[in-house]
Design a protein around this motif. Structure first.
Motif, PDB file in Angstrom:
ATOM      1  N   ALA A 113       0.833  -1.204   0.000  1.00  0.00           N
ATOM      2  CA  ALA A 113       0.000   0.000   0.000  1.00  0.00           C
ATOM      3  C   ALA A 113       0.852   1.232   0.000  1.00  0.00           C
ATOM      4  N   ALA A 114       0.219   2.361  -0.386  1.00  0.00           N
ATOM      5  CA  ALA A 114       0.922   3.638  -0.369  1.00  0.00           C
ATOM      6  C   ALA A 114       1.357   4.004   1.031  1.00  0.00           C
TER       7      ALA A 114
ATOM      8  N   GLN B 138      -3.190   5.852  -1.832  1.00  0.00           N
ATOM      9  CA  GLN B 138      -4.020   4.661  -1.987  1.00  0.00           C
ATOM     10  C   GLN B 138      -3.652   3.652  -0.916  1.00  0.00           C
ATOM     11  N   TRP B 139      -4.633   2.791  -0.609  1.00  0.00           N
ATOM     12  CA  TRP B 139      -4.478   1.786   0.432  1.00  0.00           C
ATOM     13  C   TRP B 139      -5.058   0.473  -0.053  1.00  0.00           C
TER      14      TRP B 139
ATOM     15  N   ALA C 128     -10.316   2.265 -14.331  1.00  0.00           N
ATOM     16  CA  ALA C 128      -9.073   2.328 -13.574  1.00  0.00           C
ATOM     17  C   ALA C 128      -9.396   2.301 -12.091  1.00  0.00           C
ATOM     18  N   GLU C 129      -8.563   1.603 -11.324  1.00  0.00           N
ATOM     19  CA  GLU C 129      -8.692   1.549  -9.871  1.00  0.00           C
ATOM     20  C   GLU C 129      -7.312   1.796  -9.285  1.00  0.00           C
ATOM     21  N   GLY C 130      -7.192   2.816  -8.434  1.00  0.00           N
ATOM     22  CA  GLY C 130      -5.885   3.171  -7.910  1.00  0.00           C
ATOM     23  C   GLY C 130      -5.038   3.862  -8.967  1.00  0.00           C
TER      24      GLY C 130
ATOM     25  N   HIS D 118     -11.429  -4.350  -5.476  1.00  0.00           N
ATOM     26  CA  HIS D 118     -10.643  -5.495  -5.030  1.00  0.00           C
ATOM     27  C   HIS D 118      -9.288  -5.092  -4.453  1.00  0.00           C
ATOM     28  N   THR D 119      -8.733  -3.984  -4.937  1.00  0.00           N
ATOM     29  CA  THR D 119      -7.328  -3.738  -4.662  1.00  0.00           C
ATOM     30  C   THR D 119      -7.052  -2.427  -3.937  1.00  0.00           C
ATOM     31  N   TRP D 120      -7.577  -1.311  -4.446  1.00  0.00           N
ATOM     32  CA  TRP D 120      -7.159  -0.005  -3.942  1.00  0.00           C
ATOM     33  C   TRP D 120      -8.320   0.866  -3.499  1.00  0.00           C
TER      34      TRP D 120
END
Length: 371
Positions: free
Chosen positions: A32-33, A281-282, A266-268, A247-249
């Motif tokens: 993660a960020a 982002q986390w 787009a995600e993250g 799912h991810t960010w």
């Protein structure tokens, strides 16, 4: 019993691809960020007082002139006034037409910038057919439990769903009313300019397109959002928003008019032309962000599934240091964070909505000192 419920919830996550207010990460995600190379944010966040307990599904919180708070119950559709001095609660009444189910119900609250004169409360809520924004007059002279006037709808036809209803409502420093919406589980709506789903909306107090909007005929301010539940302005009047990923960010975004924030393409941080990447982002198990506030030079983000309060110190439009987590696991799920008049924070928990382990109707309103 709790283990059995957790197993059922896990099965549902696999089937649906996301949880209510808390998406499930994929099994392989990069760091993660929050683990970036910059040093973590310094300072402290300390709970100095529990103002009140035994709240039922608190969601919207709005500060009144003088410091008292209005708190809405998502599931019951009621609004109470909580005295900042001693936590005494006064029931103002119910918002008619609220149809609570899943993540829907009575969501964001905001008071008019001229509340001392017009006594107007704004509410974002789910009905049987849509999400909408209405304004109600608060009449302190009426009997307890009947102090809310009839709602006057100013925006309707925001898409609803069992999940992804957005719901945050706030007045900006420009005097305009902003709302964060979700796409109601229909991801394509986030890119549909004609839909109010998956957007940040900006309007006059009457619900009309605000002057300076990207399209003078529309209340849409930005698009390409999945589920926005946090809005805040920094000391330079820049708008920030926290957003649930799938799912991810999960994302923290600097919001600018007319920009496209990517969902569902787009995600993250995708680095794709035409889309704005998040500032931070986390992973979704670290966040699932709901509330957002600005205090002490930082953004403070309340996390549901992550069960922690994230601090993001700012230097201009970028983080000054890596985000840092506070209160991790101490109070369970955290829903809404609101700045106090003296530089602190109000924070609500969110454990009594069927997905936490607190007792019935035992969510809390906490007072934090931050440095």
């Amino acid at each position: 019993m709790r283990r059995r419920l957790a197993f059922v919830a896990a099965v549902l996550l696999v089937v649906t691809g996301c949880s209510q207010d808390g998406p499930q990460p994929e099994e392989a995600s990069p760091p993660a960020a929050s683990s970036a190379s910059a040093p973590p944010a310094r300072g402290s966040a300390e709970v100095v007082r529990t103002l009140t307990t035994k709240l039922k599904s608190p969601w919207g919180v709005a500060a009144l002139p003088g410091g008292d708070l209005l708190v809405g119950s998502r599931d019951a559709g009621t609004v109470v006034r909580v005295a900042a001095k001693d936590g005494r609660r006064t029931e103002l009444g119910s918002v008619p037409g609220v149809a609570a189910a899943g993540e829907g119900g009575l969501l964001g609250l905001a008071v008019s910038p001229d509340f001392a004169g017009d006594h107007t409360l704004y509410a974002y809520f789910t009905t049987g057919s849509d999400n909408r924004i209405a304004r109600l007059r608060v009449d302190e002279g009426r009997p307890e439990g009947r102090r809310l006037g009839a709602p006057e709808t100013i925006v309707r036809d925001i898409p609803k769903g069992f999940t992804h209803n957005g719901g945050r409502l706030a007045f900006g420093p420009d005097g305009m009313l902003y709302a964060g919406t979700g796409e109601g589980g229909r991801s394509e709506l986030a890119q549909d300019r004609a839909s109010l789903g998956g957007k940040i909306l900006r309007m006059t107090p009457d619900g009309k397109p605000a002057p300076g909007n990207p399209d003078a005929r529309s209340i849409v301010y930005s698009h390409g959002h999945r589920n926005v539940q946090g809005l805040a302005w920094d000391a330079h009047k820049r708008l920030w928003a926290s957003e649930f990923g799938q799912h991810t960010w999960d994302e923290l975004n600097l919001v600018e008019p007319g920009r496209n924030y990517g969902w569902p393409k787009a995600e993250g941080r995708a680095g794709r032309a035409g889309f704005v990447d998040p500032v931070a982002q986390w992973r979704t198990d670290e966040a699932s962000p709901s509330g957002l506030a600005y205090a002490a030079g930082s953004l403070w983000m309340a996390s549901l599934r992550g069960e922690r309060l994230w601090r993001v110190p700012l230097r201009g439009t970028k983080p000054a240091a890596a985000p840092r987590a506070y209160l991790q696991g101490n109070y369970g799920r955290l829903r809404t964070v609101v700045p106090t008049d003296d530089g602190g924070l109000w924070l609500t928990t969110s454990n009594t909505d069927g997905r936490g382990d607190a007792g019935p109707d035992d969510d809390r309103l906490l007072r934090l000192k931050v440095t």
